[in-house]
Scaffold this active site. Structure first.
Site, PDB file in Angstrom:
ATOM      1  N   ALA A  82       0.911  -1.232  -0.005  1.00 25.09           N
ATOM      2  CA  ALA A  82      -0.012  -0.020  -0.154  1.00 25.09           C
ATOM      3  C   ALA A  82       1.023   1.292  -0.001  1.00 25.09           C
ATOM      4  CB  ALA A  82      -1.105  -0.017   1.198  1.00 25.09           C
ATOM      5  N   LYS A  83       0.289   2.348  -0.208  1.00 26.20           N
ATOM      6  CA  LYS A  83       1.144   3.671  -0.033  1.00 26.20           C
ATOM      7  C   LYS A  83       0.092   4.669   0.026  1.00 26.20           C
ATOM      8  CE  LYS A  83       5.388   4.841  -0.269  1.00 26.20           C
ATOM      9  NZ  LYS A  83       6.598   4.104  -0.048  1.00 26.20           N
ATOM     10  N   GLY A  84       0.578   5.916   0.421  1.00 31.21           N
ATOM     11  CA  GLY A  84      -0.313   6.934   0.796  1.00 31.21           C
ATOM     12  C   GLY A  84       0.216   8.179   0.583  1.00 31.21           C
TER      13      GLY A  84
END
Ligand code: NAD
Length: 426
Positions: A113-115
């Site tokens: 995931a990444k944000g």
């Protein structure tokens, strides 16, 4: 107040396209089912949020935030949060996909995931950054959590940012929630050894590549570009293992010594330097960063920035092994040329994965509320990094491919196999 938005360093779609090309090539080698290939080419979930922040002068500024979960096939999503004006959906998607492969190649029971928030935090006060972090956290709360998706620091975010996230989740759920993020301050459940983890991991991967090449550390000459968190710890680890570190560099330039540099002394020099630089390091010859890359060494560790070895300087590289401490230090063009010359490149998704491995250890410790001593963290990190390197190097023989291709093959195969075994819901 209107904040101007400088152009991103790397257009996000380029990063995503390059991640997709690497998936395509692994899918071909594995003869992956076309449906599974399609599934892995797209993120499982994307959340785009509006992040309003009230500034001190009473004006409202609104930023755009993202959280992308590329795959949770092997476990909860894992990946950092960056605050940078160049953040785009495409960039976050590409980075989330790379996190899936990074966690899978090191065999962590985690997905990718990444944000990010498209904001220049240097133009905000610390109090405003805290408010921005807390509002962004509240906005992505429906999809994050210790069993869903666990954020961590990335560009322009740090342990304070993680502490603000813990506070927000704790206040909103009524439950003390240190296990919702990693990269926390030690006082709040951070892991010992997290800061040094990436550099130590790079050193273990280098030692494994040397073993495979039949080389003894004592007979190995190493040059390290970048002497920050990753480069300095890598140099220290390799020097402790017996390698001769003959050149190091940072923004102030390069420094060489044919009989080896005193690395603990160099680290102490940087610690005392007002700008935390190697500048003025006594007893060494001054070289340029370009000269460092062209040095006649056995191992080159680019651990500073992306795009350092390109088609313009690739013909000058003389190292037989390159270990990517930084993310993307070799352009695709240069990578092909080096592979054709038989240079062994230990790829970033494997070489600099030590940070995420210890992040995984932090998550395990926070969930158990039982914290390990430093030697325990380091012992387990070595096992994970050496085992992953060994498998990737073995796969280069099976598939007649480079370690970079092999790392993607190992990762994609693991993720696809987990999804297949679970079966597609419903
Ligand atoms: P850092 O800011 O601590 O250190 C960067 C170093 O590179 C500094 O010594 C700086 O002076 C030097 N540098 C900058 N420009 C240079 C140039 N043109 N030539 C030579 N040296 C130069 O950063 P870091 O945390 O060590 O990260 C380095 C790289 O590793 C980045 O690509 C980062 O994305 C990647 N990385 C870091 C981690 C981590 O846990 N820190 C994890 C994975 C990947």
């Amino acid at each position: 107040m209107t904040l101007s938005t400088p152009a991103p360093i790397h257009p996000g779609h380029e990063l995503r396209d390059s991640a997709l090309r690497q998936l395509d090539s692994a899918a071909r080698a594995l003869n992956l089912d076309p449906g599974m290939h399609k599934f892995l080419s797209t993120p499982e979930r994307t959340l785009i949020v509006s992040v309003p922040v009230m500034l001190e002068d009473g004006q409202l500024e609104v930023y755009t935030g993202y959280r992308v979960q590329h795959s949770t096939g092997r476990g909860p999503g894992k990946g950092g949060i960056r605050f940078h004006p160049g953040v785009t959906l495409e960039e976050v998607e590409g980075l989330a996909m790379l996190m899936t492969w990074k966690c899978a190649v090191t065999d962590l029971p985690l997905g990718g995931a990444k944000g990010g928030v498209a904001v220049d935090p240097h133009r905000l006060t610390r109090r405003q950054v805290e408010r921005l972090t807390k509002r962004y956290t509240a906005a992505i709360l429906p999809i994050i959590g210790p069993e869903r998706d666990i954020p961590a620091p990335d560009v322009n975010t740090d342990e304070s940012t993680m502490a603000w996230i813990v506070d927000t989740v704790t206040m909103m759920t009524g439950q003390h929630s240190p296990e919702v993020v990693t990269g926390k301050p030690i006082e709040l459940g951070g892991s010992r050894g997290r800061t040094e983890a990436t550099g130590r991991g790079v050193a273990f991967v280098t030692l494994e590549a040397l073993k495979r090449a039949g080389r003894l550390p004592e007979n190995t000459r190493v040059a390290v570009q970048g002497f920050g968190n990753v480069g300095s710890v890598t140099a220290k680890g390799l020097a402790e293992a017996g390698c001769k570190i003959v050149a190091v560099s940072d923004v102030s330039g390069g420094y060489a010594a044919p009989y080896g540099i005193d690395i603990p002394g160099a680290i102490e020099h940087v610690r005392r330097h007002p700008k935390r630089m190697l500048e003025g390091l006594p007893g060494l010859s001054k070289i340029s960063n370009a000269e460092l890359i062209a040095m006649d060494v056995d191992v080159l560790v680019p651990a500073a920035l992306e795009g350092q070895i390109t088609s313009a300087n690739v013909h000058e590289v003389r190292a037989k092994i390159i270990v990517e401490g930084a993310n993307g230090p070799i352009t695709a063009d240069a990578d092909r040329k080096l592979a054709d010359r038989g240079v062994v490149i230990m790829p970033d998704i494997l070489a600099n994965a030590g940070g995420v491995v210890v992040s995984y250890f932090e998550w395990v410790q926070s969930r158990a509320q039982f914290y390990w001593e430093l030697d325990e963290v380091e012992r387990r990190l070595e096992i994970y990094m050496r085992r992953a390197s060994d498998l990737v190097l073995a796969k280069t023989k099976v598939y007649d491919c480079t370690p970079r291709e092999a790392a993607f093959i190992v990762a994609v195969e693991r993720v696809a196999s987990a999804i297949e075994k679970r079966g597609i819901f419903p």
